[in-house]
Structure formats: structure tokens, C-alpha cells
Design a protein around this motif. Structure first.
Motif, PDB file in Angstrom:
ATOM      1  N   GLU A  22     -70.533  60.047 -67.893  1.00  0.00           N
ATOM      2  CA  GLU A  22     -71.591  59.669 -67.350  1.00  0.00           C
ATOM      3  C   GLU A  22     -72.398  60.824 -68.534  1.00  0.00           C
ATOM      4  O   GLU A  22     -71.809  61.762 -68.700  1.00  0.00           O
ATOM      5  CB  GLU A  22     -72.271  59.559 -66.036  1.00  0.00           C
ATOM      6  N   ASP A  59     -67.995  57.007 -58.099  1.00  0.00           N
ATOM      7  CA  ASP A  59     -69.507  58.031 -58.609  1.00  0.00           C
ATOM      8  C   ASP A  59     -68.716  59.390 -58.503  1.00  0.00           C
ATOM      9  O   ASP A  59     -68.654  60.081 -58.125  1.00  0.00           O
ATOM     10  CB  ASP A  59     -70.511  57.251 -58.007  1.00  0.00           C
ATOM     11  N   ASP A  60     -69.791  59.771 -59.336  1.00  0.00           N
ATOM     12  CA  ASP A  60     -70.216  61.071 -59.592  1.00  0.00           C
ATOM     13  C   ASP A  60     -69.072  62.546 -59.336  1.00  0.00           C
ATOM     14  O   ASP A  60     -68.638  62.957 -59.272  1.00  0.00           O
ATOM     15  CB  ASP A  60     -71.301  61.699 -58.489  1.00  0.00           C
TER      16      ASP A  60
HETATM   17 CA    CA Z   1     -73.061  58.837 -61.794  1.00  0.00          CA
END
Ligand code: CA
Ligand code: C2E
Ligand code: CA
Ligand code: CA
Length: 275
Positions: A232, A175-176
Motif C-alpha cells: 500500500e 489490511d494494514d
Molecule cells: Ca490499508
């Protein structure tokens, strides 16, 4: 520290005293909310570029405080981590997310965010197996999202746990990506199926040449390594077009939908798959 005239030293300014009090209050409210299971899961669709269909929905935890209204998970998740509540809350999230996904059509997957504290916890693999068993969801319909902080707080068991979860068929996403201490070494060491490109890079598409170059590099790298790339925070058609050009495999963001309660997922899917 400063003298307050009473001969004592004050170590906290009045502001930070009250901030501390607010925090204590929020902690006890959070404890009460957990005891009452006063949380909800919302779901946000992730759209596959090639087919333009929803492939997965990300589960996002929501807490509606009686006086403060919605409290951001960016505020209460760190509190829950410090209070030792994140393990039971995280298990509740896993079970709720799997139960919701078990009612969705076909091969739709659900993505669940894992705190580094959960990943370091000895009972994680068992808790996941129990959630799958109880809800009847196939393991290959559950995806776990972990951030780089996991790699920083890594214990000897972390890698083994991830390998074990992958072994039973789960997918693992980083993630991220790009937001923190992302390293290529971590991408190589951990068994990731997917990289989620942080929304800061998506936000720069259309205005910043650097953002486009970074997105292109990440999607290219994912392609070479056999990983899916998900952008995202996609909010505009311009960003979507740029992501298509850069070869990104999946997109997620307000352009398609904000996170919605479980009861609205059916209508959401009908709307998106009709586009
Ligand atoms: Ca994220
Ligand atoms: P995240 O995993 O990076 O989740 C994406 C966040 O971006 C979500 O915020 C989502 O609502 C928001 N978002 C989605 N599309 C857009 C967009 O187009 N524009 C903008 N500006 N934002 C968008 P949310 O739901 O407030 O969650 C914040 C963070 O809290 C999450 O970041 C995740 O790290 C954490 N979190 C949420 N639910 C859970 C959970 O069940 N467990 C754990 N451990 N962490 C969670
Ligand atoms: Ca996430
Ligand atoms: Ca985040």
C-alpha cells in the motif's frame, strides 16, 4: 478534576468541553448525512506486478460536509461504529461497490473495507449475498479487507462467517499488515487470500534497510503460504522498483492514482492499461 471557585469540581477542562460539543455536532451531521445518503464511493486501482495491469479497485468511502469539506473516514468511520450506523452504512457501501464493479470490464474485482463491528454482526453474510444478487456481480469479483482489530474483537462467529464467505467464492485480505498487532498465528487461523502491507513499510523503502527486510520477509512468507502480497501507499518509482525486487505481487498508491469517483474509473483504466 479541579475546583472552579464555585465549590463544584470541574471534571473537564474547557477545551475538552468544546471538543465534546464538536463531536456531538459531527455526530448529528453524520446522522443527517446518512439519512440523505450523502456519501460517495471513490475507487483506487491495485496493479498486478507481473502484468502491470489493474486487477482490482478498492472502494473508499467519502463524505463531503457542507461546511467542513471532506471529512476523513479515519474520523467518521469510528463515529459511525459507536453510533451503531456502521452496519447500515457498510451495507450501502457493499451494494454501491458491487453495482459499480458489475459495470467494469472483464474480471476486474472490487475490494471493500469491513469494520470489525460489521463482521461481528449476525446479518453480514446475508447482506453480502443480497448485494451480489441485486447487482448480479459474481462472488469471485468481491474482495473483503479486514484489519487486525477484527481478530482482537473476535467473536465465536467471526471465523465461521469468514469461512462461509470464502465458501461462496469471496476473497479475504488482511489490511494494514504490520501496523498493529499482526500475528502469524492470525494469518494461519483465518482464511486469508491476500496480505496488504501497511504503507509505513512502503514509505521506508529506499531509505531504511529494515523496511526492505520486513517487506522481503512478508512477501516471501506470502509466497510460501500461497497468498498474494499487496504493498500500500506506493508513491515513488524507487519504491516500486524495490517492491519488484522483493517479489511483491501487487501495488497500490498515488504513483498510479489517487482514489477517483466511479464516473472516472473508465478513463483511469484506459490510462493505466495504456502504460
Ligand atoms: Ca490499508
Ligand atoms: P485503508 O483501508 O488502509 O485505505 C488506504 C488509505 O490510504 C486510503 O485513505 C487511501 O486514500 C490512502 N492512500 C492510498 N494510496 C496512498 C498513497 O500513495 N499515499 C498515502 N499517503 N495514502 C494513500 P482513506 O480513503 O482516507 O481511508 C482511510 C481509512 O478509512 C481506510 O484505510 C479504511 O480503514 C477506512 N475506510 C475507508 N472507506 C471505508 C469503508 O467503506 N468502510 C470501512 N469500514 N472503512 C473504510
Ligand atoms: Ca483497505
Ligand atoms: Ca488503514
Amino acid at each position: 478534576a479541579k475546583a472552579d471557585g464555585s465549590g463544584c469540581l470541574r471534571f473537564f477542562a474547557p477545551e475538552s468541553d468544546s471538543r465534546m460539543q464538536q463531536r456531538r455536532a459531527l455526530e448529528s451531521d453524520l446522522r443527517r448525512a446518512w439519512a440523505a445518503r450523502d456519501f460517495q464511493l471513490f475507487f483506487q486501482p491495485i496493479v498486478e506486478m507481473k502484468t502491470r495491469r489493474v486487477s482490482c479497485l478498492e472502494a473508499l468511502l467519502r463524505w463531503h460536509h457542507p461546511e467542513r469539506g471532506w471529512v476523513s473516514p479515519e474520523t467518521f468511520i469510528p463515529l459511525a461504529e459507536e453510533m451503531g450506523l456502521i452496519v447500515p452504512i457498510g451495507e450501502w457501501v457493499l451494494t454501491e461497490a458491487c453495482a459499480a464493479a458489475a459495470r467494469w470490464p472483464g474480471s476486474l474485482r472490487v475490494a471493500v473495507n469491513l469494520s470489525p463491528v460489521q463482521l461481528a454482526h449476525i446479518g453480514l453474510a446475508e447482506a453480502i449475498a443480497a448485494a451480489l444478487r441485486r447487482t448480479g456481480l459474481a462472488a469471485n469479483r468481491l474482495e473483503l479487507e479486514i484489519t487486525e482489530t477484527v481478530m482482537m474483537k473476535e467473536t465465536p462467529a467471526t471465523l465461521a462467517t469468514l469461512e462461509r464467505l470464502k465458501g461462496i467464492g469471496l476473497r479475504i485480505a488482511m489490511d494494514d499488515f504490520g501496523a498493529g498487532y499482526s500475528s502469524l498465528r492470525n494469518l494461519q487461523r483465518f482464511p486469508f487470500d491476500k496480505v496488504k502491507i501497511d504503507r509505513a513499510f512502503t514509505a521506508g523503502l529506499g531509505t531504511s534497510q529494515q523496511s526492505a527486510a520486513i517487506v522481503r520477509a512478508v512477501t516471501g512468507m506470502c509466497q510460501s503460504l500461497g497468498m498474494v502480497s499487496t504493498a500500500e501507499g506506493v508513491e515513488t518509482e524507487t519504491q516500486l522498483a524495490a517492491l519488484a525486487r522483493e517479489g511483491c505481487s501487487e501495488v497500490q498508491g498515488y504513483l498510479f492514482s489517487k482514489p477517483v469517483p466511479a464516473a472516472q474509473v473508465g478513463a483511469l483504466l484506459a490510462r493505466l492499461d495504456g502504460l
